[in-house]
Design a protein around this motif. Structure first.
Motif, PDB file in Angstrom:
ATOM      1  N   THR A   1      -8.426  -1.299 -10.249  1.00 32.81           N
ATOM      2  CA  THR A   1      -7.650  -0.309  -9.496  1.00 32.81           C
ATOM      3  C   THR A   1      -7.526  -0.847  -8.081  1.00 32.81           C
ATOM      4  O   THR A   1      -8.429  -0.658  -7.261  1.00 32.81           O
ATOM      5  N   PRO A   2      -6.449  -1.560  -7.773  1.00 33.84           N
ATOM      6  CA  PRO A   2      -6.352  -2.173  -6.444  1.00 33.84           C
ATOM      7  C   PRO A   2      -6.275  -1.112  -5.348  1.00 33.84           C
ATOM      8  O   PRO A   2      -5.547  -0.127  -5.477  1.00 33.84           O
TER       9      PRO A   2
ATOM     10  N   SER B   1      -4.097   3.319  -1.725  1.00 38.44           N
ATOM     11  CA  SER B   1      -3.783   2.705  -3.018  1.00 38.44           C
ATOM     12  C   SER B   1      -2.840   1.522  -2.831  1.00 38.44           C
ATOM     13  O   SER B   1      -2.039   1.480  -1.903  1.00 38.44           O
ATOM     14  N   VAL B   2      -2.972   0.572  -3.733  1.00 43.48           N
ATOM     15  CA  VAL B   2      -2.164  -0.652  -3.711  1.00 43.48           C
ATOM     16  C   VAL B   2      -1.366  -0.708  -5.013  1.00 43.48           C
ATOM     17  O   VAL B   2      -1.920  -0.489  -6.093  1.00 43.48           O
ATOM     18  N   VAL B   3      -0.091  -0.997  -4.903  1.00 40.98           N
ATOM     19  CA  VAL B   3       0.777  -1.100  -6.076  1.00 40.98           C
ATOM     20  C   VAL B   3       0.328  -2.292  -6.921  1.00 40.98           C
ATOM     21  O   VAL B   3       0.192  -3.413  -6.416  1.00 40.98           O
TER      22      VAL B   3
ATOM     23  N   LEU C   1       0.877  -1.159   0.000  1.00 43.03           N
ATOM     24  CA  LEU C   1       0.000   0.000   0.000  1.00 43.03           C
ATOM     25  C   LEU C   1       0.917   1.212   0.000  1.00 43.03           C
ATOM     26  O   LEU C   1       1.860   1.261   0.797  1.00 43.03           O
ATOM     27  N   ASP C   2       0.633   2.186  -0.891  1.00 42.02           N
ATOM     28  CA  ASP C   2       1.627   3.250  -1.061  1.00 42.02           C
ATOM     29  C   ASP C   2       1.090   4.677  -1.036  1.00 42.02           C
ATOM     30  O   ASP C   2       1.825   5.610  -1.355  1.00 42.02           O
ATOM     31  N   GLY C   3      -0.150   4.897  -0.655  1.00 40.17           N
ATOM     32  CA  GLY C   3      -0.624   6.275  -0.607  1.00 40.17           C
ATOM     33  C   GLY C   3      -2.108   6.360  -0.344  1.00 40.17           C
ATOM     34  O   GLY C   3      -2.802   5.337  -0.262  1.00 40.17           O
TER      35      GLY C   3
ATOM     36  N   PRO D   1       3.746   6.231   4.783  1.00 38.79           N
ATOM     37  CA  PRO D   1       4.862   5.302   4.580  1.00 38.79           C
ATOM     38  C   PRO D   1       4.337   4.015   3.947  1.00 38.79           C
ATOM     39  O   PRO D   1       3.273   3.534   4.325  1.00 38.79           O
ATOM     40  N   PRO D   2       5.038   3.476   2.958  1.00 41.02           N
ATOM     41  CA  PRO D   2       4.569   2.233   2.340  1.00 41.02           C
ATOM     42  C   PRO D   2       4.338   1.140   3.390  1.00 41.02           C
ATOM     43  O   PRO D   2       5.131   0.987   4.317  1.00 41.02           O
TER      44      PRO D   2
END
Length: 193
Positions: free
Chosen positions: A119-120, A88-90, A71-73, A147-148
């Motif tokens: 769109t994960p 959001s998920v990469v 998860l990145d944002g 933070p990721p």
């Protein structure tokens, strides 16, 4: 008729970290941390036959190794009329591959094709009209550094949802472990003769 979807469970330690982003947005209905997940294939209300065929297809899905999910944002869906805030998920090749497989399994079971692009994400809050685009932009801007967050997906789940606005609570109806069969040779080191 059950309302079903497939997805990845969010480990409790990751869910706990996501709760730090709750609050501070008027018009938000925050999702319970126990209901956090990454949807792979939403099916909606289905009859018993499709549900049984879906379960059988998932149980027979190809063997695959557990994989990393990041998860990145934070972001929102809906643009000028925001309807949800999410983490959001990469989109990695492993995640795209398993989602595509779930789409094929769902279609074989009799579901209509999914028309939306994958769109994960992990939904954190559903938004009503009080959460206008400006308020959501301020919330996202003030949320601070994200933070990721990384975890290993070790199984997929077939979830049911009670009929309600915005879903939840969700229940895991069945789970399918991710694994590679040692007998397949996929994990074996090459022979050194």
């Amino acid at each position: 008729m059950p309302r079903l979807f497939t997805g990845l469970e969010i480990p409790p330690e990751i869910a706990q970290r996501l709760t730090l982003f709750r609050g501070g947005l008027r018009g938000a209905r925050w999702i319970e941390p126990s209901d956090y997940h990454v949807t792979l294939r939403f099916l909606g209300e289905v009859d018993g036959g499709l549900a049984a065929d879906l379960d059988a297809g998932l149980a027979e899905a190809r063997a695959r190794a557990p994989f990393t999910v990041t998860l990145d944002g934070l972001a929102s869906f809906g643009g000028d009329r925001p309807r949800a805030v999410y983490a959001s998920v990469v989109l990695t090749p492993d995640l795209a591959d398993i989602q595509e497989e779930h789409e094929r399994i769902a279609r074989r079971a009799g579901a209509e094709p999914e028309c939306r692009r994958f769109t994960p994400h992990v939904t954190l809050a559903r938004l009503n009209r009080e959460a206008d685009a400006g308020a959501v932009a301020r919330y996202l801007g003030e949320a601070g550094v994200f933070p990721p967050l990384t975890f290993t997906a070790t199984r997929v789940a077939l979830y049911s949802a009670r009929t309600s606005r915005g879903g939840g609570p969700y229940r895991v109806e069945a789970a399918y472990p991710l694994w590679l069969d040692d007998a397949s040779g996929l994990d074996d080191e090459p022979d050194e003769d």
